[in-house]
Scaffold this motif. Structure first.
Motif, mmCIF file in Angstrom:
data_model
loop_
_atom_site.group_PDB
_atom_site.id
_atom_site.type_symbol
_atom_site.label_atom_id
_atom_site.label_comp_id
_atom_site.label_asym_id
_atom_site.label_seq_id
_atom_site.Cartn_x
_atom_site.Cartn_y
_atom_site.Cartn_z
ATOM 1 N N ASP A 45 0.847 -1.195 0.000
ATOM 2 C CA ASP A 45 0.000 0.000 0.000
ATOM 3 C C ASP A 45 0.880 1.241 0.000
ATOM 4 O O ASP A 45 1.628 1.492 0.943
ATOM 5 C CB ASP A 45 -0.903 0.004 1.241
ATOM 6 C CG ASP A 45 -1.834 1.200 1.275
ATOM 7 O OD1 ASP A 45 -2.059 1.809 0.199
ATOM 8 O OD2 ASP A 45 -2.328 1.518 2.366
ATOM 9 N N THR A 46 0.810 2.015 -1.062
ATOM 10 C CA THR A 46 1.623 3.235 -1.184
ATOM 11 C C THR A 46 0.751 4.493 -1.102
ATOM 12 O O THR A 46 1.169 5.557 -1.541
ATOM 13 C CB THR A 46 2.395 3.231 -2.513
ATOM 14 O OG1 THR A 46 1.470 3.093 -3.595
ATOM 15 C CG2 THR A 46 3.416 2.108 -2.563
ATOM 16 N N THR A 47 -0.424 4.368 -0.529
ATOM 17 C CA THR A 47 -1.321 5.514 -0.393
ATOM 18 C C THR A 47 -0.644 6.594 0.442
ATOM 19 O O THR A 47 -0.125 6.335 1.521
ATOM 20 C CB THR A 47 -2.633 5.089 0.280
ATOM 21 O OG1 THR A 47 -3.196 3.989 -0.444
ATOM 22 C CG2 THR A 47 -3.613 6.239 0.325
ATOM 23 N N GLY A 48 -0.631 7.809 -0.064
ATOM 24 C CA GLY A 48 -0.075 8.939 0.665
ATOM 25 C C GLY A 48 1.439 9.076 0.551
ATOM 26 O O GLY A 48 2.030 9.943 1.182
ATOM 27 N N ILE A 49 2.074 8.249 -0.229
ATOM 28 C CA ILE A 49 3.529 8.343 -0.407
ATOM 29 C C ILE A 49 3.798 9.053 -1.728
ATOM 30 O O ILE A 49 3.320 8.644 -2.780
ATOM 31 C CB ILE A 49 4.176 6.947 -0.389
ATOM 32 C CG1 ILE A 49 3.950 6.297 0.969
ATOM 33 C CG2 ILE A 49 5.664 7.040 -0.702
ATOM 34 C CD1 ILE A 49 4.453 4.888 1.066
ATOM 35 N N GLU A 50 4.577 10.138 -1.642
ATOM 36 C CA GLU A 50 4.912 10.916 -2.835
ATOM 37 C C GLU A 50 5.902 10.133 -3.706
ATOM 38 O O GLU A 50 6.855 9.549 -3.194
ATOM 39 C CB GLU A 50 5.554 12.244 -2.430
ATOM 40 C CG GLU A 50 4.620 13.201 -1.725
ATOM 41 C CD GLU A 50 3.615 13.825 -2.677
ATOM 42 O OE1 GLU A 50 3.951 14.023 -3.858
ATOM 43 O OE2 GLU A 50 2.494 14.108 -2.233
ATOM 44 N N PRO A 51 5.708 10.134 -5.010
ATOM 45 C CA PRO A 51 6.675 9.484 -5.898
ATOM 46 C C PRO A 51 8.017 10.212 -5.839
ATOM 47 O O PRO A 51 8.068 11.433 -5.650
ATOM 48 C CB PRO A 51 6.064 9.631 -7.295
ATOM 49 C CG PRO A 51 4.664 10.039 -7.076
ATOM 50 C CD PRO A 51 4.564 10.657 -5.725
ATOM 51 N N LEU A 52 9.090 9.467 -6.001
ATOM 52 C CA LEU A 52 10.431 10.041 -5.971
ATOM 53 C C LEU A 52 10.971 10.186 -7.383
ATOM 54 O O LEU A 52 10.756 9.330 -8.230
ATOM 55 C CB LEU A 52 11.381 9.131 -5.184
ATOM 56 C CG LEU A 52 11.077 8.901 -3.716
ATOM 57 C CD1 LEU A 52 12.042 7.875 -3.149
ATOM 58 C CD2 LEU A 52 11.211 10.208 -2.963
#
Length: 93
Positions: free
Chosen positions: A43-50
């Motif tokens: 789950d990557t909800t709320g994680i900004e892409p790098l």
């Protein structure tokens, strides 16, 4: 992942694989696809892409002129030059 898919991939890539190599490829590609499935399940909800893996910045040198202008000297060496540009034979009609 089964051997028929590996055989098809090998044929498309023009590879001749032994039976042992086919089994290894089947296992390896199956492991890779399994890892991809694991990564996709996170789950990557709320994680900004790098844009980069690290947030460090590149050290840049100071922009200084270190060479003298030698364009006239270099143009004088050319077989054909005009108005500060090298002239070359036409290659496309």
């Amino acid at each position: 992942m089964d051997k028929s898919i590996i055989e098809n991939i090998a044929q498309l890539a023009r590879l001749q694989l032994t039976e042992n190599e086919r089994e290894e490829a089947t296992t390896s590609i199956g492991n890779i696809l399994s890892l991809i499935d694991q990564l996709q399940s996170i789950d990557t909800t709320g994680i900004e892409p790098l844009a980069h893996a690290t947030s460090s910045s590149q050290r840049l040198r100071e922009d200084l002129v270190t060479e003298t202008d030698q364009s006239e000297t270099l143009l004088a060496l050319a077989p054909m030059a005009e108005e500060g540009m090298f002239l070359v034979p036409k290659v496309i009609d």
